[in-house]
Design a protein around this motif. Structure first.
Motif, PDB file in Angstrom:
ATOM      1  N   VAL A 107       0.559  -1.147  -0.086  1.00  0.00           N
ATOM      2  CA  VAL A 107      -0.183  -0.073   0.066  1.00  0.00           C
ATOM      3  C   VAL A 107       0.962   1.240  -0.026  1.00  0.00           C
ATOM      4  CG1 VAL A 107      -1.768   1.301   1.346  1.00  0.00           C
ATOM      5  CG2 VAL A 107      -1.751  -1.069   1.302  1.00  0.00           C
ATOM      6  N   VAL A 127      -2.381  -1.481  -3.773  1.00  0.00           N
ATOM      7  CA  VAL A 127      -3.304  -0.071  -3.234  1.00  0.00           C
ATOM      8  C   VAL A 127      -2.791   1.074  -3.186  1.00  0.00           C
ATOM      9  CG1 VAL A 127      -5.268   0.208  -1.646  1.00  0.00           C
ATOM     10  CG2 VAL A 127      -4.739  -2.250  -2.234  1.00  0.00           C
ATOM     11  N   LEU A 129      -3.394   4.914  -1.727  1.00  0.00           N
ATOM     12  CA  LEU A 129      -4.050   5.902  -0.799  1.00  0.00           C
ATOM     13  C   LEU A 129      -3.504   7.299  -1.386  1.00  0.00           C
ATOM     14  CD1 LEU A 129      -4.389   4.113   2.666  1.00  0.00           C
ATOM     15  CD2 LEU A 129      -5.696   3.868   0.635  1.00  0.00           C
ATOM     16  N   SER A 158      -5.285   0.300 -14.223  1.00  0.00           N
ATOM     17  CA  SER A 158      -6.445   0.811 -13.478  1.00  0.00           C
ATOM     18  C   SER A 158      -7.319   1.711 -14.091  1.00  0.00           C
ATOM     19  CB  SER A 158      -5.904   1.607 -12.212  1.00  0.00           C
ATOM     20  OG  SER A 158      -4.977   0.774 -11.220  1.00  0.00           O
ATOM     21  N   VAL A 180      -9.376   8.592  -7.062  1.00  0.00           N
ATOM     22  CA  VAL A 180     -10.322   8.148  -6.366  1.00  0.00           C
ATOM     23  C   VAL A 180     -11.547   7.892  -7.561  1.00  0.00           C
ATOM     24  CG1 VAL A 180     -11.899   7.536  -4.518  1.00  0.00           C
ATOM     25  CG2 VAL A 180      -9.649   8.566  -4.028  1.00  0.00           C
ATOM     26  N   GLY A 183     -10.804   5.337 -10.282  1.00  0.00           N
ATOM     27  CA  GLY A 183     -10.329   3.933  -9.927  1.00  0.00           C
ATOM     28  C   GLY A 183      -8.917   3.836  -9.817  1.00  0.00           C
ATOM     29  N   TRP A 186      -7.327   4.064  -4.440  1.00  0.00           N
ATOM     30  CA  TRP A 186      -8.670   3.253  -3.561  1.00  0.00           C
ATOM     31  C   TRP A 186      -9.249   4.309  -2.784  1.00  0.00           C
ATOM     32  CZ3 TRP A 186     -11.696  -0.459  -3.135  1.00  0.00           C
ATOM     33  CH2 TRP A 186     -12.200  -0.825  -1.945  1.00  0.00           C
ATOM     34  N   SER A 187      -8.618   5.085  -2.020  1.00  0.00           N
ATOM     35  CA  SER A 187      -9.447   6.223  -1.127  1.00  0.00           C
ATOM     36  C   SER A 187      -8.601   7.439  -0.901  1.00  0.00           C
ATOM     37  CB  SER A 187      -9.862   5.371   0.135  1.00  0.00           C
ATOM     38  OG  SER A 187      -8.641   4.909   0.815  1.00  0.00           O
TER      39      SER A 187
END
Length: 264
Positions: A107, A127, A129, A158, A180, A183, A186-187
């Motif tokens: 991540v 992932v 962030l 992605s 985000v 896509g 993730w957040s």
């Protein structure tokens, strides 16, 4: 008291989670050859230490990574076909390829922004962030050089084709919130909590490293990539990028880009 400068990359291994922190904020965490070697050493530890179930990539300061160090890129521009230039550029790309092929879930926590090879590093993880207002920017076009490091392959993992072309070919920057929605991330989280959120996401895999590694292996086999492999994309882009470095020349790095994305 020691007067030795702090290392530009910090690492820690605790509770089943490995943490790689870019710590060269004076240069917006631009990846130098020394930093690339430290990242490589970190990846060696993660690969061989089976008590590690996940890895976090974050940074010190208000900007995640401004790409490869322009001093190294300028040196490569002087003789782009030389063995030294090839090794220098490849060392930086190999660093985030190593991060992207780690056998554990990964991540990244991107604060402020990522550009060029810095965006490649951010996209290398499983992932992503982001902070809501961070800027994710391809940056290659603004610098007058061809993308490198398998840039389109990373974007295409992605994004759809049009989105990848807008960012990678036309140089359109996007915000964390946009990433985000598209896509690509993730957040989104505030800068003061984003790393903690990354660590929280890895809590489960950190408790069962053996299972985490098996799940990661299955995910990679099943999810692709479906077109050209990332490794092949690195090779496809390498020669053209070295040509663009030679066209720019070493002196060209003294000029500010038309849109100085790395200076924001």
């Amino acid at each position: 008291m020691s007067n030795q400068p702090e290392a530009p990359v910090r690492v820690s291994f605790e509770g089943g989670i490995a943490r790689l922190t870019l710590a060269n904020p004076q240069r917006k965490n631009a990846i130098s050859l020394d930093m690339a070697k430290m990242i490589d050493d970190f990846c060696n530890r993660v690969e061989t230490d089976t008590t590690i179930g996940g890895a976090v990539v974050d940074s010190v300061g208000d900007y995640f990574c401004s790409g490869a160090d322009t001093k190294d890129l300028a040196a490569s521009s002087s003789q782009p076909a030389s063995t030294e230039a090839l090794l220098r550029t490849s060392a930086v790309y190999e660093a985030f390829v190593r991060v992207g092929t780690l056998p554990v879930p990964t991540v990244a926590a991107v604060v402020g922004g990522a550009v060029g090879a810095g965006l490649n590093l951010a996209l290398a993880v499983d992932v992503l962030l982001v902070t809501p207002d961070c800027v994710l920017d391809s940056g290659f076009l603004a610098r007058g050089i061809h993308p490198g490091g398998g840039h389109f392959s990373l974007l295409g993992r992605s994004l759809n084709r049009q989105q990848a072309m807008a960012i990678g070919m036309l140089g359109a920057p996007i915000s964390g919130d946009q990433a985000v929605r598209l896509g690509l991330a993730w957040s989104a989280h505030p800068g003061d909590t984003i790393t903690q959120e990354a660590l929280r996401l890895l809590r489960g895999v950190s408790e069962d490293p053996d299972l985490a590694r098996r799940i990661k292996r299955s995910a990679e086999v099943e999810l692709g990539p479906q077109a050209v492999s990332w490794a092949a994309a690195v090779e496809v882009e390498r020669g053209v990028q070295m040509w663009s470095l030679g066209r720019k020349t070493e002196a060209g790095w003294q000029k500010k880009p038309a849109r100085a994305v790395a200076e924001r």
